[in-house]
Each structure stands twice: as structure tokens, then as C-alpha cells.
Design an enzyme around this catalytic site. Structure first.
Site, PDB file in Angstrom:
ATOM      1  N   GLY A  14       0.777  -1.231   0.000  1.00  0.00           N
ATOM      2  CA  GLY A  14       0.000   0.000   0.000  1.00  0.00           C
ATOM      3  C   GLY A  14       0.808   1.280   0.000  1.00  0.00           C
ATOM      4  O   GLY A  14       0.335   2.303   0.496  1.00  0.00           O
ATOM      5  N   LYS A  15       2.002   1.255  -0.593  1.00  0.00           N
ATOM      6  CA  LYS A  15       2.813   2.486  -0.632  1.00  0.00           C
ATOM      7  C   LYS A  15       2.096   3.603  -1.384  1.00  0.00           C
ATOM      8  O   LYS A  15       2.089   4.755  -0.944  1.00  0.00           O
ATOM      9  CB  LYS A  15       4.167   2.211  -1.289  1.00  0.00           C
ATOM     10  CG  LYS A  15       5.097   1.311  -0.492  1.00  0.00           C
ATOM     11  CD  LYS A  15       6.462   1.207  -1.140  1.00  0.00           C
ATOM     12  CE  LYS A  15       6.433   0.658  -2.548  1.00  0.00           C
ATOM     13  NZ  LYS A  15       5.894  -0.716  -2.631  1.00  0.00           N
ATOM     14  N   LYS A  37       7.145   9.188  -8.382  1.00  0.00           N
ATOM     15  CA  LYS A  37       7.521   7.774  -8.368  1.00  0.00           C
ATOM     16  C   LYS A  37       8.613   7.622  -9.407  1.00  0.00           C
ATOM     17  O   LYS A  37       8.332   7.418 -10.595  1.00  0.00           O
ATOM     18  CB  LYS A  37       6.326   6.864  -8.675  1.00  0.00           C
ATOM     19  CG  LYS A  37       6.614   5.392  -8.411  1.00  0.00           C
ATOM     20  CD  LYS A  37       5.370   4.547  -8.594  1.00  0.00           C
ATOM     21  CE  LYS A  37       5.687   3.071  -8.335  1.00  0.00           C
ATOM     22  NZ  LYS A  37       5.803   2.754  -6.905  1.00  0.00           N
ATOM     23  N   GLU A 121       7.838   8.146  -3.897  1.00  0.00           N
ATOM     24  CA  GLU A 121       7.479   6.764  -3.593  1.00  0.00           C
ATOM     25  C   GLU A 121       8.429   5.787  -4.275  1.00  0.00           C
ATOM     26  O   GLU A 121       8.690   5.885  -5.474  1.00  0.00           O
ATOM     27  CB  GLU A 121       6.046   6.474  -4.041  1.00  0.00           C
ATOM     28  CG  GLU A 121       5.602   5.057  -3.697  1.00  0.00           C
ATOM     29  CD  GLU A 121       4.361   4.620  -4.446  1.00  0.00           C
ATOM     30  OE1 GLU A 121       4.186   3.398  -4.639  1.00  0.00           O
ATOM     31  OE2 GLU A 121       3.576   5.496  -4.864  1.00  0.00           O
ATOM     32  N   GLY A 122       8.913   4.836  -3.516  1.00  0.00           N
ATOM     33  CA  GLY A 122       9.759   3.797  -4.077  1.00  0.00           C
ATOM     34  C   GLY A 122       8.943   2.740  -4.801  1.00  0.00           C
ATOM     35  O   GLY A 122       7.719   2.828  -4.899  1.00  0.00           O
ATOM     36  N   ALA A 123       9.620   1.725  -5.309  1.00  0.00           N
ATOM     37  CA  ALA A 123       8.963   0.588  -5.954  1.00  0.00           C
ATOM     38  C   ALA A 123       9.423  -0.677  -5.253  1.00  0.00           C
ATOM     39  O   ALA A 123      10.620  -0.851  -5.004  1.00  0.00           O
ATOM     40  CB  ALA A 123       9.313   0.537  -7.443  1.00  0.00           C
ATOM     41  N   PRO A 210      -7.190   1.259   8.844  1.00  0.00           N
ATOM     42  CA  PRO A 210      -7.927  -0.005   8.760  1.00  0.00           C
ATOM     43  C   PRO A 210      -8.209  -0.353   7.308  1.00  0.00           C
ATOM     44  O   PRO A 210      -7.996   0.464   6.407  1.00  0.00           O
ATOM     45  CB  PRO A 210      -9.228   0.320   9.506  1.00  0.00           C
ATOM     46  CG  PRO A 210      -9.424   1.787   9.265  1.00  0.00           C
ATOM     47  CD  PRO A 210      -8.038   2.383   9.263  1.00  0.00           C
ATOM     48  N   LEU A 212     -10.324  -0.335   4.399  1.00  0.00           N
ATOM     49  CA  LEU A 212     -11.491   0.460   4.038  1.00  0.00           C
ATOM     50  C   LEU A 212     -12.194  -0.050   2.796  1.00  0.00           C
ATOM     51  O   LEU A 212     -13.279   0.391   2.470  1.00  0.00           O
ATOM     52  CB  LEU A 212     -11.063   1.920   3.815  1.00  0.00           C
ATOM     53  CG  LEU A 212     -10.398   2.594   5.008  1.00  0.00           C
ATOM     54  CD1 LEU A 212      -9.897   3.980   4.629  1.00  0.00           C
ATOM     55  CD2 LEU A 212     -11.370   2.683   6.181  1.00  0.00           C
TER      56      LEU A 212
END
Length: 241
Positions: A14-15, A37, A121-123, A210, A212
Site C-alpha cells: 500500500g505504498k 515515483k 514513492e519507491g517501488a 484499517p 477500508l
């Protein structure tokens, strides 16, 4: 204001979801935030019958651009996009391309010059290879970024989280905070596992999200309010200082 590298305990934790959620939460605090990214692998045509690489986009990048919601050069947000959904260094080899950290740095600087904060964001996981000599971890080192860790809450997350924290610190990087993202809502001893991580990770927990929707790692779009709902579970004060 600082910029951050978003990494995860594994792929599929979930990044992108957390990056988008952080964007929503930060905007409510008046932060002009933009996603990035640098390296993505795996594309889908965004137009029926599209054949050119220019007409293709990685799903994660498309999701981040959707949350961003303004006109921006996709090449700055995602300098390297490879067709195959495999490890970046293998995808690059198959296309006879090389990932250059300086190219990533140039794109990052362009975004940083026009925004308060860049969420990079990384991969995959923190040590996913970019080449025979470099890994995803070299991106925050090269850009001098503090790190936010996404912990996918499922069996095995304690070991994965603590190993990642160790790797972050070994490179002299600051762990600014971490987010617990629920991957398995039926995880045994969920509360106890979160409590253990809070004790053992020397950085603030920015929130526990949580489950969702059916797949918390990839919401359909901001229109389904998944990001907005998730943002209510985050506390971003710790990264605004």
C-alpha cells in the site's frame, strides 16, 4: 519544509495508497505537496488501441496523478517507466536502458522548486535493485530524503519492518515516521503487533489505517473517497516540524 521517501516492507503493502493518503492529509494543513515515483515497472494502455509508450502509464503513477489533480509533466513525476511488471533492474535490462540517479535528481529538483513538499514513492521494498550496483535505497541517499515506512499489517510484518528500519538507519537516513496499513483484517493479534512495532521502531507512528475496501493497496480512485477516509486516520504533525 522537508521532502520524504516513501518505502514499504514489501511490494503490495500500500505504498501508493499511503502516499496518496498523506497528500490528502497534508493538503488539509495547507501544504502544496506533489507525488513522485521515480521508477515504475508495469504499464497499461490508457487509450483503447494505444501502441506507443507515450500512451501508456503505470497504474501507481496514474493513481498519484489522479490524487494530485492538476496539470503536471508525467515525466517529472515518473522519469523511468518500464513495460514489464518485474524487478526494475530486470525491466531496465530488457529494454536496454539504465536508471540514472542524476536524471531522477533533476526531476526531483524541478518538482521541489515549485512545491512545498515532494513525496517520493519507491517501488517494491527498500533494497529492490536498480542495477547491479545500486538499489532503491540509493534514491533517498542521493536526494538526502528522510524516510516514511509503510508497514503492511499481515503475518511476518514484524520481521520485515524491523529489517527495513535497520537498513534505513545503516545508510545514515532519518526515519521520520511509519504507517501501519491493514492488509489482512483477520491478522491474529493485530493490536498487539501494532503495539510491538510502536515499541521497537524508533520513530513516530503516523497512523493505523484499517481496511477500508477490498484491496487497501490499490483504491480505484480518489472519487471513491478511499483516500479521504484513510487520511482521517493519519497524524502528520510529526513530519511538518
Amino acid at each position: 519544509m522537508r521532502h520524504f521517501f516513501i518505502t514499504g516492507t514489501d511490494t503490495g503493502v500500500g505504498k501508493t495508497f499511503v502516499t496518496g493518503t498523506l497528500m490528502v492529509a497534508l493538503r488539509t494543513r495547507g501544504v502544496n505537496v506533489v507525488p513522485m515515483k521515480p521508477v515504475a515497472a508495469g504499464v497499461d494502455p490508457i487509450a483503447a488501441g494505444a501502441q506507443s509508450t507515450a500512451a501508456q502509464m503505470n497504474d501507481d503513477v496514474a493513481e498519484l496523478l489522479n490524487v494530485y489533480g492538476r496539470n503536471i509533466d508525467p515525466g517529472l513525476v515518473n522519469p523511468y517507466c518500464f513495460s514489464e511488471a518485474i524487478a526494475p533492474h530486470l525491466a531496465a535490462q530488457h529494454e536496454n536502458r539504465a536508471i540514472d540517479l542524476n536524471t531522477i535528481s533533476d526531476a526531483f529538483r524541478s518538482l521541489a522548486d515549485t512545491h512545498d513538499m515532494v513525496l517520493v514513492e519507491g517501488a517494491g521494498g527498500f533494497l529492490v535493485p536498480l542495477s547491479e550496483t545500486e538499489s532503491m535505497a540509493d534514491i533517498p541517499v542521493h536526494l538526502k530524503l528522510a524516510v516514511i515506512l509503510v508497514v503492511g499489517m499481515r503475518l511476518g510484518c514484524l520481521n520485515h519492518a524491523l529489517l527495513t528500519v535497520e537498513a534505513i538507519h545503516k545508510r545514515g537516513l532519518k526515519l521520520a515516521g511509519w504507517v501501519a496499513n491493514t492488509i489482512d483484517p483477520n491478522m491474529s493479534c493485530f493490536v498487539e503487533n501494532v503495539a510491538t512495532l510502536k515499541k521497537l521502531i524508533p520513530a513516530p507512528c503516523l497512523g493505523v489505517i484499517p481496511q477500508l475496501q477490498p484491496n487497501p493497496a490499490r483504491p480505484v480512485s480518489l472519487l471513491n473517497t478511499g483516500f479521504i477516509k484513510a487520511a482521517s486516520f493519519l497524524q502528520v504533525d510529526a513530519i511538518l516540524g
